[in-house]
Design a protein around this motif. Structure first.
Motif, PDB file in Angstrom:
ATOM      1  N   ILE A  42      40.548 -49.267-192.403  1.00 57.28           N
ATOM      2  CA  ILE A  42      39.698 -49.938-191.418  1.00 57.28           C
ATOM      3  C   ILE A  42      39.921 -51.447-191.443  1.00 57.28           C
ATOM      4  O   ILE A  42      39.978 -52.092-190.392  1.00 57.28           O
ATOM      5  CB  ILE A  42      38.232 -49.555-191.681  1.00 57.28           C
ATOM      6  CG1 ILE A  42      38.038 -48.102-191.288  1.00 57.28           C
ATOM      7  CG2 ILE A  42      37.296 -50.432-190.908  1.00 57.28           C
ATOM      8  CD1 ILE A  42      36.786 -47.505-191.777  1.00 57.28           C
TER       9      ILE A  42
ATOM     10  N   GLY B   9      32.136 -51.350-187.060  1.00 55.83           N
ATOM     11  CA  GLY B   9      32.356 -51.715-188.458  1.00 55.83           C
ATOM     12  C   GLY B   9      31.057 -51.941-189.210  1.00 55.83           C
ATOM     13  O   GLY B   9      30.896 -51.490-190.342  1.00 55.83           O
ATOM     14  N   THR B  50      34.072 -57.631-191.317  1.00 54.42           N
ATOM     15  CA  THR B  50      33.849 -57.346-189.898  1.00 54.42           C
ATOM     16  C   THR B  50      33.276 -58.566-189.178  1.00 54.42           C
ATOM     17  O   THR B  50      33.737 -58.940-188.093  1.00 54.42           O
ATOM     18  CB  THR B  50      32.883 -56.166-189.752  1.00 54.42           C
ATOM     19  OG1 THR B  50      33.334 -55.113-190.585  1.00 54.42           O
ATOM     20  CG2 THR B  50      32.837 -55.684-188.333  1.00 54.42           C
TER      21      THR B  50
END
Lengths: 175, 102
Positions: A42, B9, B50
């Motif tokens: 991610i 996120g 994020t």
């Protein structure tokens, strides 16, 4: 890109669930490696490749190896697994799960109140991170070094005194 | 490179944090409690990265580096305490620490 994110997020959530549910410590730590690797994917998707590499090297590498070393050094065996299973009654999960779900629902509902904003449009590579780290944040880097020194001294102090009387019994355990 | 909504996120970070919190509350094994704290710290780092990528700045990644440093030091000291407790009490039950004095 969203598909990759959802797959990685699903893997991360499922493996983390398995970590907190598993009764065998070594298996739980191996699932934790998968969770950290999914989070690294991610990070890479968001355009932070440096942090993704650090996640794999330090979290999934160094910290998990430290945990595995301690679990294997304590040598708990099947007795500890049975004891874990006895401790993990289903009714023990009720209270903490409700509290965690309330916290999660509150924060997520607050977060999704507005319109979604885009993130990760441009990649922020290691060059920019290093320039900011050793420029603006130089004092914080030195403080982090002091923290590591404190951790080193603390860990060695805690392990020091018992080594002398234990040394004979330790060598007997070796094959 | 297409963009990813920031909320995705942050939501994942909150889910992971809640899972780590439930782990700390449920488990009695000290090693699992330390592992759950690691999960929570990792989720906090994910939130920082994020938010940093939302503005395209490296600051979030730098905060992640400091969280990483703190997690490493915490694990070293915590595992040393666990090993010492195991040598003394022969258990890693969190309730055994209630017998400590001083």
């Amino acid at each position: 890109m969203n598909t990759v994110f959802f797959i990685a997020a699903g893997v991360a959530v499922i493996s983390t669930l398995l970590v907190i549910c598993h009764s065998n410590a070594v298996h739980a730590l191996l699932y934790l490696i998968i969770s950290f690797s999914a989070v690294a994917v991610i990070f890479y998707l968001m355009g932070a490749p440096f942090v993704a590499a650090l996640e794999v090297i330090i979290y999934a590498g160094a910290i998990i190896v430290l945990f595995l070393f301690v679990v294997m050094m304590l040598n708990l065996g099947p007795v500890a697994t049975a004891q874990e299973k006895a401790w993990l009654q289903p009714r023990m999960w009720i209270g903490p799960s409700i509290l965690g779900a309330i916290l999660l629902a509150l924060t997520v509902s607050l977060l999704w109140r507005g319109a979604p904003t885009a993130a990760g449009g441009a990649e922020v590579g290691p060059r920019q991170v290093g320039a900011a780290l050793f420029g603006v944040y130089l004092l914080a880097v030195q403080l982090a070094a002091l923290l590591m020194l404190a951790g080193l001294v603390g860990a060695s102090h805690l392990r020091r005194r018992e080594l002398l009387p234990e040394s004979e019994t330790k060598t007997e355990l070796l094959p | 490179m297409t963009t990813l909504p920031m909320e995705y996120g942050l939501t994942l970070a909150m889910v992971l944090f809640a899972l780590g919190l439930v782990g700390v509350l449920v488990r009695r094994n000290l090693i699992f409690m330390l592992v759950s704290v690691e999960i929570m710290l990792n989720a906090a780092g994910l939130a920082f990265v994020t938010a940093g990528m939302r503005w395209g700045q490296p600051d979030g990644q730098i905060m992640f580096l400091f969280i990483l440093t703190m997690a490493a030091a915490e694990v070293a000291v915590g595992l040393a305490i666990i090993v010492r407790l195991f040598r003394q009490e022969n258990t890693i039950d969190a309730d055994a620490t209630s017998k400590m004095r001083g």
